[in-house]
Design a protein around this motif. Structure first.
Motif, mmCIF file in Angstrom:
data_model
loop_
_atom_site.group_PDB
_atom_site.id
_atom_site.type_symbol
_atom_site.label_atom_id
_atom_site.label_comp_id
_atom_site.label_asym_id
_atom_site.label_seq_id
_atom_site.Cartn_x
_atom_site.Cartn_y
_atom_site.Cartn_z
ATOM 1 N N TRP A 148 0.822 -1.211 0.000
ATOM 2 C CA TRP A 148 0.000 0.000 0.000
ATOM 3 C C TRP A 148 0.858 1.264 0.000
ATOM 4 O O TRP A 148 0.477 2.266 -0.604
ATOM 5 C CB TRP A 148 -0.973 -0.012 1.175
ATOM 6 N N ILE A 149 2.011 1.215 0.658
ATOM 7 C CA ILE A 149 2.888 2.391 0.645
ATOM 8 C C ILE A 149 3.412 2.629 -0.763
ATOM 9 O O ILE A 149 3.457 3.771 -1.251
ATOM 10 C CB ILE A 149 4.060 2.209 1.634
ATOM 11 N N GLN A 150 3.803 1.532 -1.442
ATOM 12 C CA GLN A 150 4.256 1.660 -2.829
ATOM 13 C C GLN A 150 3.140 2.187 -3.725
ATOM 14 O O GLN A 150 3.367 3.035 -4.581
ATOM 15 C CB GLN A 150 4.727 0.307 -3.354
ATOM 16 N N ALA A 151 1.936 1.671 -3.525
ATOM 17 C CA ALA A 151 0.808 2.091 -4.356
ATOM 18 C C ALA A 151 0.546 3.595 -4.194
ATOM 19 O O ALA A 151 0.328 4.311 -5.182
ATOM 20 C CB ALA A 151 -0.441 1.294 -3.988
ATOM 21 N N VAL A 152 0.595 4.061 -2.944
ATOM 22 C CA VAL A 152 0.416 5.499 -2.702
ATOM 23 C C VAL A 152 1.564 6.280 -3.344
ATOM 24 O O VAL A 152 1.355 7.323 -3.979
ATOM 25 C CB VAL A 152 0.348 5.793 -1.192
ATOM 26 N N GLY A 153 2.794 5.773 -3.198
ATOM 27 C CA GLY A 153 3.953 6.433 -3.783
ATOM 28 C C GLY A 153 3.849 6.526 -5.295
ATOM 29 O O GLY A 153 4.187 7.562 -5.896
ATOM 30 N N ILE A 154 3.372 5.452 -5.932
ATOM 31 C CA ILE A 154 3.202 5.456 -7.383
ATOM 32 C C ILE A 154 2.196 6.527 -7.799
ATOM 33 O O ILE A 154 2.433 7.317 -8.714
ATOM 34 C CB ILE A 154 2.749 4.068 -7.879
ATOM 35 N N GLY A 155 1.060 6.556 -7.104
ATOM 36 C CA GLY A 155 0.034 7.546 -7.443
ATOM 37 C C GLY A 155 0.515 8.973 -7.259
ATOM 38 O O GLY A 155 0.291 9.836 -8.124
ATOM 39 N N VAL A 156 1.206 9.235 -6.145
ATOM 40 C CA VAL A 156 1.696 10.584 -5.866
ATOM 41 C C VAL A 156 2.765 10.985 -6.881
ATOM 42 O O VAL A 156 2.769 12.109 -7.400
ATOM 43 C CB VAL A 156 2.254 10.668 -4.426
ATOM 44 N N ALA A 157 3.686 10.059 -7.179
ATOM 45 C CA ALA A 157 4.773 10.370 -8.112
ATOM 46 C C ALA A 157 4.250 10.618 -9.521
ATOM 47 O O ALA A 157 4.696 11.545 -10.214
ATOM 48 C CB ALA A 157 5.800 9.240 -8.126
ATOM 49 N N LEU A 189 2.013 17.006 -13.326
ATOM 50 C CA LEU A 189 1.956 18.424 -12.960
ATOM 51 C C LEU A 189 3.268 19.140 -13.273
ATOM 52 O O LEU A 189 3.273 20.335 -13.575
ATOM 53 C CB LEU A 189 1.631 18.566 -11.472
ATOM 54 N N ALA A 190 4.386 18.419 -13.199
ATOM 55 C CA ALA A 190 5.684 19.042 -13.502
ATOM 56 C C ALA A 190 5.758 19.513 -14.944
ATOM 57 O O ALA A 190 6.545 20.398 -15.280
ATOM 58 C CB ALA A 190 6.824 18.061 -13.223
ATOM 59 N N GLY A 191 4.938 18.923 -15.816
ATOM 60 C CA GLY A 191 4.888 19.362 -17.203
ATOM 61 C C GLY A 191 4.149 20.667 -17.392
ATOM 62 O O GLY A 191 4.115 21.204 -18.496
ATOM 63 N N GLN A 193 4.054 23.556 -11.758
ATOM 64 C CA GLN A 193 5.278 22.768 -11.914
ATOM 65 C C GLN A 193 5.996 22.594 -10.571
ATOM 66 O O GLN A 193 6.523 21.531 -10.275
ATOM 67 C CB GLN A 193 6.209 23.444 -12.916
ATOM 68 N N THR A 194 6.013 23.659 -9.783
ATOM 69 C CA THR A 194 6.624 23.570 -8.456
ATOM 70 C C THR A 194 5.877 22.559 -7.590
ATOM 71 O O THR A 194 6.486 21.744 -6.893
ATOM 72 C CB THR A 194 6.619 24.949 -7.775
ATOM 73 N N ALA A 195 4.555 22.602 -7.666
ATOM 74 C CA ALA A 195 3.752 21.638 -6.913
ATOM 75 C C ALA A 195 4.021 20.219 -7.401
ATOM 76 O O ALA A 195 4.126 19.277 -6.593
ATOM 77 C CB ALA A 195 2.266 21.977 -7.058
ATOM 78 N N GLY A 196 4.149 20.066 -8.727
ATOM 79 C CA GLY A 196 4.441 18.746 -9.281
ATOM 80 C C GLY A 196 5.778 18.207 -8.830
ATOM 81 O O GLY A 196 5.912 17.023 -8.498
ATOM 82 N N GLY A 230 7.283 18.938 -6.078
ATOM 83 C CA GLY A 230 7.138 18.558 -4.670
ATOM 84 C C GLY A 230 6.453 17.216 -4.506
ATOM 85 O O GLY A 230 6.877 16.374 -3.709
ATOM 86 N N LEU A 231 5.387 16.998 -5.266
ATOM 87 C CA LEU A 231 4.690 15.712 -5.199
ATOM 88 C C LEU A 231 5.591 14.576 -5.672
ATOM 89 O O LEU A 231 5.573 13.475 -5.098
ATOM 90 C CB LEU A 231 3.424 15.760 -6.066
ATOM 91 N N ALA A 232 6.354 14.839 -6.729
ATOM 92 C CA ALA A 232 7.276 13.812 -7.230
ATOM 93 C C ALA A 232 8.288 13.431 -6.156
ATOM 94 O O ALA A 232 8.635 12.256 -5.998
ATOM 95 C CB ALA A 232 7.991 14.316 -8.478
ATOM 96 N N LEU A 233 8.766 14.422 -5.403
ATOM 97 C CA LEU A 233 9.722 14.152 -4.327
ATOM 98 C C LEU A 233 9.076 13.307 -3.236
ATOM 99 O O LEU A 233 9.677 12.349 -2.738
ATOM 100 C CB LEU A 233 10.230 15.474 -3.749
ATOM 101 N N VAL A 234 7.837 13.650 -2.876
ATOM 102 C CA VAL A 234 7.125 12.863 -1.846
ATOM 103 C C VAL A 234 6.930 11.426 -2.332
ATOM 104 O O VAL A 234 7.157 10.462 -1.586
ATOM 105 C CB VAL A 234 5.760 13.508 -1.528
ATOM 106 N N GLY A 235 6.517 11.269 -3.596
ATOM 107 C CA GLY A 235 6.333 9.928 -4.134
ATOM 108 C C GLY A 235 7.617 9.141 -4.166
ATOM 109 O O GLY A 235 7.647 7.933 -3.906
ATOM 110 N N THR A 236 8.724 9.819 -4.461
ATOM 111 C CA THR A 236 10.044 9.175 -4.492
ATOM 112 C C THR A 236 10.400 8.644 -3.107
ATOM 113 O O THR A 236 10.885 7.508 -2.953
ATOM 114 C CB THR A 236 11.115 10.163 -4.956
#
Length: 289
Positions: A114-123, A129-131, A272-275, A277-283
């Motif tokens: 479940w942690i991986q699944a959440v990480g995948i979704g967030v990343a 969003l980074a685009g 993009q900044t928000a994206g 940040g989310l990518a970092l959290v997902g990572t």
């Protein structure tokens, strides 16, 4: 190890895209693709000979060849979509390529926790969003959307295919990368030949062979960075789940955006900044699972 290698992949792909983007401001995208991949193929050919990689020929190289045939098609569709624009729609849609290798991993039996699944979704949300998606503005041409989705499918297919290329040895890895690059050059070179025959020059007016020679180091960097990214991704999928490797490797739009910010002083949009940040959290979630 999977997380580290996949993040190196995203770094290399991001820098390659950034370098390729800069070069396409001076010469046609197809020329950049063909020359950069040809230089990379020459270097890889020398490495394969030195390592005795010819002994690694086998059925698995068909995956490398298929990836090499699909890659240029996806790249050309992506560049054409970018030319039609807007980039704020094309870039996020193209980043959906990650869905293909993730779906392939799930189909092959991988079941993230479940942690991986959440990480995948967030990343994945962070990558999109980074685009810098454009939520307002004029309607986008249907052809642009189709081209972008074709490129996303192609990029995702390349990631899914190269996972199965190689024999597990370093010589096998370099041989697979070499085969992929040769096929890249064959497809791209054929398209470039047709383009020139139709009257479109390989080099724009004012850019002669001498100027092209001066750009060879930059072109070589783009090609070799792409090779390095493919190689580290192949290794990442061997050390851990494809679902994790694919998502982390797909963070390259964040790298490209940050490189544009650092080198070209381009300002990141709030989305993009928000994206990023989310990518970092997902990572962090994926790396800690």
């Amino acid at each position: 190890m999977t997380a580290v290698l996949a993040l190196v992949t995203s770094l290399m792909w991001g820098l390659a895209d950034f370098g390729g983007g800069l070069l396409t401001r001076r010469m046609p995208a197809l020329t950049v693709v063909v020359v950069s991949q040809a230089l990379a193929a020459a270097v890889l050919g020398a490495v394969v000979i030195a390592m005795g990689g010819w002994s690694e020929w086998g059925g698995q190289l068909w995956f490398a060849a298929a990836a090499g045939l699909v890659g240029p098609v996806a790249m050309l569709a992506f560049y054409k979509a970018l030319a039609q624009g807007p980039m704020g729609v094309v870039s996020p849609l193209a980043s959906l390529a990650v869905v293909v290798p993730v779906a392939a991993g799930l189909a092959l039996g991988e079941r993230p926790g479940w942690i991986q699944a959440v990480g995948i979704g967030v990343a994945v949300a962070g990558v999109v969003l980074a685009g810098g998606p454009e939520l307002r503005g004029a309607p986008v041409q249907r052809q642009t959307v189709v081209l972008t989705l074709v490129s996303a499918l192609g990029f995702g297919a390349v990631m899914a295919l190269i996972e199965h290329a190689g024999t597990g040895t370093m010589a096998g890895l370099f041989t697979a990368l070499f085969v992929q690059r040769v096929c890249n050059v064959a497809v791209g070179g054929g398209a470039l030949y047709v383009q020139v025959k139709r009257g479109t020059p390989a080099l724009p007016p004012g850019l002669d062979v001498r100027a092209l020679a001066a750009a060879l180091p930059a072109l070589a960097f783009v090609g070799l960075a792409d090779v390095a990214a493919n190689g580290t991704y192949m290794l990442a999928t061997r050390y851990g789940p494809v679902t994790t490797a694919a998502v982390l490797a797909s963070l390259y739009p964040v790298v490209t955006a940050l490189a544009a910010r650092g080198v070209l002083r381009e300002k990141l949009r709030a989305v993009q900044t928000a994206g990023a940040g989310l990518a970092l959290v997902g990572t962090v979630l994926l790396a800690s699972s």
